[in-house]
Design a protein around this motif. Structure first.
Motif, PDB file in Angstrom:
ATOM      1  N   MET A   1       0.910  -1.231  -0.012  1.00 56.25           N
ATOM      2  CA  MET A   1      -0.251   0.094  -0.065  1.00 56.25           C
ATOM      3  C   MET A   1       0.744   1.326  -0.152  1.00 56.25           C
ATOM      4  O   MET A   1       0.363   2.275  -0.688  1.00 56.25           O
ATOM      5  N   TRP A   2       2.006   1.077   0.618  1.00 59.94           N
ATOM      6  CA  TRP A   2       2.864   2.366   0.750  1.00 59.94           C
ATOM      7  C   TRP A   2       3.402   2.649  -0.583  1.00 59.94           C
ATOM      8  O   TRP A   2       3.450   3.894  -0.847  1.00 59.94           O
ATOM      9  N   LEU A   3       3.297   1.885  -1.579  1.00 51.14           N
ATOM     10  CA  LEU A   3       3.973   2.201  -3.023  1.00 51.14           C
ATOM     11  C   LEU A   3       2.800   2.751  -3.699  1.00 51.14           C
ATOM     12  O   LEU A   3       3.325   3.809  -4.294  1.00 51.14           O
ATOM     13  N   LEU A   4       1.647   2.872  -3.520  1.00 56.06           N
ATOM     14  CA  LEU A   4       0.598   3.112  -4.174  1.00 56.06           C
ATOM     15  C   LEU A   4       0.497   4.809  -3.571  1.00 56.06           C
ATOM     16  O   LEU A   4       0.302   5.828  -4.332  1.00 56.06           O
ATOM     17  N   TYR A   5       0.427   5.019  -2.554  1.00 54.68           N
ATOM     18  CA  TYR A   5       0.761   6.341  -1.687  1.00 54.68           C
ATOM     19  C   TYR A   5       1.799   7.212  -2.501  1.00 54.68           C
ATOM     20  O   TYR A   5       1.889   8.093  -2.780  1.00 54.68           O
ATOM     21  N   ALA A   6       2.987   6.714  -2.407  1.00 51.33           N
ATOM     22  CA  ALA A   6       4.107   7.007  -2.853  1.00 51.33           C
ATOM     23  C   ALA A   6       3.973   7.511  -4.191  1.00 51.33           C
ATOM     24  O   ALA A   6       4.492   8.449  -4.786  1.00 51.33           O
ATOM     25  N   ALA A   7       3.491   6.598  -5.106  1.00 52.31           N
ATOM     26  CA  ALA A   7       3.521   6.777  -6.698  1.00 52.31           C
ATOM     27  C   ALA A   7       2.388   8.101  -6.763  1.00 52.31           C
ATOM     28  O   ALA A   7       2.823   8.915  -7.697  1.00 52.31           O
ATOM     29  N   ALA A   8       1.416   8.191  -6.218  1.00 57.98           N
ATOM     30  CA  ALA A   8       0.330   9.437  -6.165  1.00 57.98           C
ATOM     31  C   ALA A   8       0.997  10.429  -5.936  1.00 57.98           C
ATOM     32  O   ALA A   8       0.931  11.495  -6.377  1.00 57.98           O
ATOM     33  N   ALA A   9       1.801  10.331  -4.689  1.00 53.90           N
ATOM     34  CA  ALA A   9       2.492  11.640  -4.363  1.00 53.90           C
ATOM     35  C   ALA A   9       3.550  12.111  -5.266  1.00 53.90           C
ATOM     36  O   ALA A   9       3.622  13.441  -5.635  1.00 53.90           O
ATOM     37  N   ALA A  10       4.281  11.201  -6.009  1.00 54.73           N
ATOM     38  CA  ALA A  10       5.217  11.367  -6.927  1.00 54.73           C
ATOM     39  C   ALA A  10       4.520  12.154  -8.149  1.00 54.73           C
ATOM     40  O   ALA A  10       5.014  13.151  -8.523  1.00 54.73           O
ATOM     41  N   PHE A  11       3.218  11.794  -8.377  1.00 57.01           N
ATOM     42  CA  PHE A  11       2.470  12.681  -9.599  1.00 57.01           C
ATOM     43  C   PHE A  11       2.405  13.846  -8.867  1.00 57.01           C
ATOM     44  O   PHE A  11       2.396  14.819  -9.817  1.00 57.01           O
TER      45      PHE A  11
END
Length: 329
Positions: A1-11
């Motif tokens: 789940m952390w990867l999804l949060y981090a990817a969205a933050a990157a965008f």
């Protein structure tokens, strides 16, 4: 789940950088615009927390350190985009994972397994390859000093974010403290600058100053004419010197635009804290650094900076590193 949060933050952070780059080319007050960015975050997090009611704890005071580091990083990144090449600044500001990984190990003895470390190296390798052959030399590093300062500021902000989650601080109170701190700092800089510029502008616009400049050039007759024109029209000196220069944005428009840009910054920070809570600091920071892909896409489509083969290779390697992280999660 952390990867999804981090990817969205990157965008979100990629969009923020694009808007910063666009804004840096406009005739607006940089400090007032960034004040709007942080003011938007303050208002947004306060409004959302009014409904969710997350409690205020001592850990939320970490937001003061986050706000200070973010203030330094945003000031430096904006300045870098203003004086340097967008892609160069984007790459350097995408390297905080190195500092974050080292800091996380030193502060909390946070280690990575072999696969995680390998994925981190792959991502960083991709980012470095992207810029390796694109005139990265001493004669073409304009703006690099600001980008390095921004990188260190973002790294310190990431470490502070991780610390806030280790202290079980709630997301919204922490971010409110952060944005409020940044708002106060940007307001102080903007106020100091505006107070300093007003007397200078008044002196330049005064008939006495105009006459003095003209007399020093040895033309008494033209001095009288210019003095009269200055007294009647009150046209700023810089406008007279450069009639083709676009007028500076009014304060209300600059602040409103800053608040619009602030939506991307606030959204990214709301996503980044849960990511740091659930994932290793170095890995989260590395995924967030992939926002450089969005920035490079922007420079290709709108600034017409062409991709070289090494850049395309680097993009592919970076994406492969993120996929490797996903497989190892």
């Amino acid at each position: 789940m952390w990867l999804l949060y981090a990817a969205a933050a990157a965008f979100c952070f990629g969009m923020r950088a694009i808007l910063y780059q666009w804004s840096s080319r406009k005739p607006l007050d940089r400090n007032l615009m960034l004040l709007g960015v942080f003011l938007c975050g303050t208002i947004l997090t306060l409004a959302v927390n009014a409904f969710l009611g997350q409690p205020w704890t001592r850990g939320a005071m970490t937001g003061m350190a986050m706000g200070t580091f973010s203030f330094v990083a945003n000031m430096a990144m904006y300045r870098g985009f203003a004086v340097g090449k967008a892609s160069l600044v984007a790459i350097i500001t995408a390297l905080p994972p190195v500092v974050v990984a080292a800091g996380a190990y030193a502060l909390w003895h946070e280690t990575l397994n072999v696969w995680q470390f390998g994925a981190l190296c792959v991502i960083l390798l991709g980012i470095i390859v992207i810029r390796y052959s694109n005139d990265l030399k001493l004669s073409n590093l304009k703006g690099a000093q600001w980008a390095v300062l921004a990188m260190l500021g973002f790294a310190a902000n990431d470490l502070s974010s991780k610390q806030s989650q280790l202290w079980s601080a709630e997301v919204l109170p922490t971010l409110t403290t952060m944005f409020a701190t940044g708002s106060l700092l940007f307001f102080a800089v903007w106020f100091k600058t505006s107070v300093r510029e007003k007397p200078r502008a008044a002196d330049l616009d005064s008939p006495e100053a105009t006459a003095s400049v003209a007399r020093s050039a040895g033309s008494t007759a033209s001095a009288a004419a210019e003095t009269k024109a200055a007294a009647e029209t009150k046209v700023p000196a810089e406008t007279k010197a450069d009639p083709g220069r676009p007028p500076r944005w009014p304060a209300w428009r600059t602040l409103l635009w800053g608040m619009t840009v602030g939506l991307t910054n606030a959204s990214g920070m709301m996503l980044i804290l849960p990511a740091f809570k659930l994932g290793a600091a170095g890995l989260v920071s590395a995924v967030i650094a992939t926002n450089v892909l969005l920035i490079l896409l922007f420079t290709r489509l709108f600034l017409k900076e062409r991709f070289t083969r090494p850049q395309l290779l680097g993009i592919g390697v970076t994406i492969a590193g993120v996929l490797l992280l996903r497989l190892m999660e």
